[in-house]
Design a protein around this motif. Sequence first.
Motif, PDB file in Angstrom:
ATOM      1  N   PHE A 103       0.768  -1.285   0.012  1.00 23.20           N
ATOM      2  CA  PHE A 103      -0.033  -0.030   0.083  1.00 23.20           C
ATOM      3  C   PHE A 103       0.891   1.276   0.149  1.00 23.20           C
ATOM      4  CE2 PHE A 103      -2.079  -3.577   1.906  1.00 23.20           C
ATOM      5  CZ  PHE A 103      -3.734  -3.377   1.260  1.00 23.20           C
ATOM      6  N   SER A 104       0.187   2.325  -0.306  1.00 24.78           N
ATOM      7  CA  SER A 104       1.039   3.655  -0.352  1.00 24.78           C
ATOM      8  C   SER A 104       1.481   4.234   0.829  1.00 24.78           C
ATOM      9  CB  SER A 104       0.101   4.539  -0.825  1.00 24.78           C
ATOM     10  OG  SER A 104      -1.185   4.813  -0.199  1.00 24.78           O
ATOM     11  N   ASP A 105       1.120   3.610   1.922  1.00 24.98           N
ATOM     12  CA  ASP A 105       1.616   4.161   3.264  1.00 24.98           C
ATOM     13  C   ASP A 105       3.045   3.224   3.670  1.00 24.98           C
ATOM     14  OD1 ASP A 105       0.431   1.597   3.993  1.00 24.98           O
ATOM     15  OD2 ASP A 105      -0.561   2.216   5.619  1.00 24.98           O
ATOM     16  N   GLY A 106       3.344   2.400   2.762  1.00 24.04           N
ATOM     17  CA  GLY A 106       4.522   1.451   2.851  1.00 24.04           C
ATOM     18  C   GLY A 106       4.344   0.169   3.490  1.00 24.04           C
ATOM     19  N   HIS A 107       3.181  -0.233   3.775  1.00 19.29           N
ATOM     20  CA  HIS A 107       2.711  -1.516   4.460  1.00 19.29           C
ATOM     21  C   HIS A 107       2.711  -2.602   3.569  1.00 19.29           C
ATOM     22  CE1 HIS A 107       1.044  -4.358   7.168  1.00 19.29           C
ATOM     23  NE2 HIS A 107       0.285  -4.632   6.188  1.00 19.29           N
ATOM     24  N   THR A 108       3.319  -3.624   3.677  1.00 23.93           N
ATOM     25  CA  THR A 108       3.271  -4.827   2.871  1.00 23.93           C
ATOM     26  C   THR A 108       3.063  -6.218   3.754  1.00 23.93           C
ATOM     27  OG1 THR A 108       5.040  -4.104   1.248  1.00 23.93           O
ATOM     28  CG2 THR A 108       4.557  -6.310   1.335  1.00 23.93           C
ATOM     29  N   GLY A 109       1.755  -6.710   3.166  1.00 19.96           N
ATOM     30  CA  GLY A 109       1.217  -7.941   3.936  1.00 19.96           C
ATOM     31  C   GLY A 109       0.912  -9.011   2.996  1.00 19.96           C
ATOM     32  N   ARG A 110       1.260 -10.090   3.711  1.00 21.09           N
ATOM     33  CA  ARG A 110       0.884 -11.601   2.954  1.00 21.09           C
ATOM     34  C   ARG A 110      -0.441 -11.822   3.639  1.00 21.09           C
ATOM     35  NH1 ARG A 110       1.919 -17.156   4.064  1.00 21.09           N
ATOM     36  NH2 ARG A 110       2.418 -18.204   2.169  1.00 21.09           N
ATOM     37  N   TYR A 111      -1.548 -12.045   2.601  1.00 23.44           N
ATOM     38  CA  TYR A 111      -2.720 -12.218   3.044  1.00 23.44           C
ATOM     39  C   TYR A 111      -3.496 -13.688   2.392  1.00 23.44           C
ATOM     40  CZ  TYR A 111      -3.782  -7.199   3.391  1.00 23.44           C
ATOM     41  OH  TYR A 111      -4.022  -5.961   3.843  1.00 23.44           O
ATOM     42  N   ASP A 112      -4.107 -14.299   3.544  1.00 22.90           N
ATOM     43  CA  ASP A 112      -4.995 -15.335   2.962  1.00 22.90           C
ATOM     44  C   ASP A 112      -6.416 -14.902   2.565  1.00 22.90           C
ATOM     45  OD1 ASP A 112      -6.413 -17.696   2.868  1.00 22.90           O
ATOM     46  OD2 ASP A 112      -5.812 -18.544   4.759  1.00 22.90           O
ATOM     47  N   LEU A 113      -6.555 -15.061   1.389  1.00 22.57           N
ATOM     48  CA  LEU A 113      -7.820 -14.189   0.774  1.00 22.57           C
ATOM     49  C   LEU A 113      -8.991 -15.232   1.244  1.00 22.57           C
ATOM     50  CD1 LEU A 113      -6.560 -13.349  -2.954  1.00 22.57           C
ATOM     51  CD2 LEU A 113      -6.586 -12.025  -0.701  1.00 22.57           C
ATOM     52  N   ARG A 114      -8.902 -16.576   1.681  1.00 24.63           N
ATOM     53  CA  ARG A 114     -10.143 -17.012   2.222  1.00 24.63           C
ATOM     54  C   ARG A 114     -10.631 -16.399   3.280  1.00 24.63           C
ATOM     55  NH1 ARG A 114      -7.569 -22.841   3.424  1.00 24.63           N
ATOM     56  NH2 ARG A 114      -5.977 -21.404   4.403  1.00 24.63           N
ATOM     57  N   HIS A 115      -9.774 -15.706   4.200  1.00 25.24           N
ATOM     58  CA  HIS A 115     -10.324 -14.910   5.326  1.00 25.24           C
ATOM     59  C   HIS A 115     -11.580 -13.819   4.773  1.00 25.24           C
ATOM     60  CE1 HIS A 115      -6.935 -15.807   8.102  1.00 25.24           C
ATOM     61  NE2 HIS A 115      -7.497 -16.963   7.660  1.00 25.24           N
ATOM     62  N   PHE A 116     -11.444 -13.343   3.606  1.00 24.97           N
ATOM     63  CA  PHE A 116     -12.575 -12.427   2.955  1.00 24.97           C
ATOM     64  C   PHE A 116     -13.861 -12.843   2.866  1.00 24.97           C
ATOM     65  CE2 PHE A 116      -8.846  -9.910   0.697  1.00 24.97           C
ATOM     66  CZ  PHE A 116      -8.445  -9.618   1.937  1.00 24.97           C
ATOM     67  N   ALA A 117     -13.864 -14.195   2.844  1.00 26.34           N
ATOM     68  CA  ALA A 117     -15.318 -14.939   2.466  1.00 26.34           C
ATOM     69  C   ALA A 117     -16.321 -14.468   3.605  1.00 26.34           C
ATOM     70  CB  ALA A 117     -15.257 -16.303   2.387  1.00 26.34           C
ATOM     71  N   ASP A 118     -16.096 -14.238   4.909  1.00 26.41           N
ATOM     72  CA  ASP A 118     -16.723 -14.003   5.997  1.00 26.41           C
ATOM     73  C   ASP A 118     -17.388 -12.872   5.575  1.00 26.41           C
ATOM     74  OD1 ASP A 118     -16.203 -16.489   7.121  1.00 26.41           O
ATOM     75  OD2 ASP A 118     -14.916 -15.634   8.590  1.00 26.41           O
ATOM     76  N   ASP A 119     -16.845 -11.809   5.010  1.00 29.76           N
ATOM     77  CA  ASP A 119     -17.377 -10.779   4.695  1.00 29.76           C
ATOM     78  C   ASP A 119     -18.668 -10.537   3.677  1.00 29.76           C
ATOM     79  OD1 ASP A 119     -15.939  -8.290   6.231  1.00 29.76           O
ATOM     80  OD2 ASP A 119     -14.491  -9.583   5.233  1.00 29.76           O
ATOM     81  N   PHE A 120     -18.563 -11.588   2.977  1.00 33.22           N
ATOM     82  CA  PHE A 120     -19.601 -11.757   1.901  1.00 33.22           C
ATOM     83  C   PHE A 120     -20.623 -12.756   2.294  1.00 33.22           C
ATOM     84  CE2 PHE A 120     -15.929 -10.361  -0.077  1.00 33.22           C
ATOM     85  CZ  PHE A 120     -16.558  -9.483  -0.964  1.00 33.22           C
TER      86      PHE A 120
END
Length: 380
Positions: free
Chosen positions: A73-90
């Motif tokens: 991201f533009s604030d300098g943060h880099t992160g490793r994401y498990d995209l399965r965690h997004f499913a709960d939001d849907f």
Amino acid sequence: MFHVQESPAKVFATDAAGTRTELPALWLRERCQEPESLDGPTQQRLFNPHQLDADLALVAAEHLGGHWARLTFSDGHTGRYDLRHFADDFDQEDGLPTPRPWNSDIDFACITRDWEALSDHDAFREALETYLRHGVIILQNVPTDGARLVEVGETFGHVRSTNFGKYFEVCSRPESNDLAYRSVPLAPHTDNPYRDPVPGIQLLHCLTNETTGGLSTLVDSLAVAEQLREEDPEGYRLLATVPVRFRFIDDGVELIERRPMIHLDAMGKMDGVHYSPRLDYLPLMDEESTKAFHRARRRLGELFAHPDYEIQFPLGDGELMMFDNNRVLHGRTAYDPNEGFRHLQGCYIDRDGPTGHYRAIVKQARPHQATETTESVTAA
């Protein structure tokens, strides 16, 4: 399904209907998952996302294979994401079984379980799912010695004390402070709409019933309200938006609350009613709206008592019914106290008891389930 686009950097979500949505940079940034940002055991953030720059941007996206991605991201943060965690939001049901509206054709066996069998972990999970789908479950073989319904209530949630006590005795008492404690019929209703918050779940345990009358009645407001909405959309809208004043008077307490008769959840979905003709007061509106409101209110009551929707049955010794106090209305036919003794005990628990237990049980089972396929994430 999630899609990682590397140039320009974007992440998309596609729902079951095929609608594709780009996930905003702020949405992604506050869901970062590395240990310095998110506490593992509690899943609580270790930073304040409210302080992020509103103009934050996603500057790099890399698909790492399977369900993993690295986002910068533009604030300098880099992160490793498990995209399965997004499913709960849907998940519109937030991890719960989808409610299943029912009418008087419901198979009684599908909502009846043996209390003694619920000590088994799988049987308890299945009973929770049954309750959450139908808004009611009937338990057999609940011992009748003492206040055993408190034990049942504490198994599913936490018993809430009210001005009626931790639990209350339901039997004929001519000078009682509520018509529930008389032998008169009780039309379908929800308990305590005058209270804030309204008791979420009610338990009624039959200790003895020696009368031929006093049949218990139940009706699912989800099915009834949908029928009203189809017949009278404007009346439905009025009942769902205009607050009604509910009032209860007892020695030393007067309880008053205003709320619409049809309850919509935070997502605008109807999930129950506040309905008790003994306790409500017609709201002040213009003449035309008053008549329209009353017609809808009257029709709602007719549908609640209609044999197409209402079930009637004798609650026998040792049987306990637990029901969502807003979704499922309950009542009773009249009985003659001279025939014999009819004695029930009742108590309330909050709605988040069964839902919390169910989510925890499902979460505990996930490590033992097959892992998700990697096809749920694509890259470009």
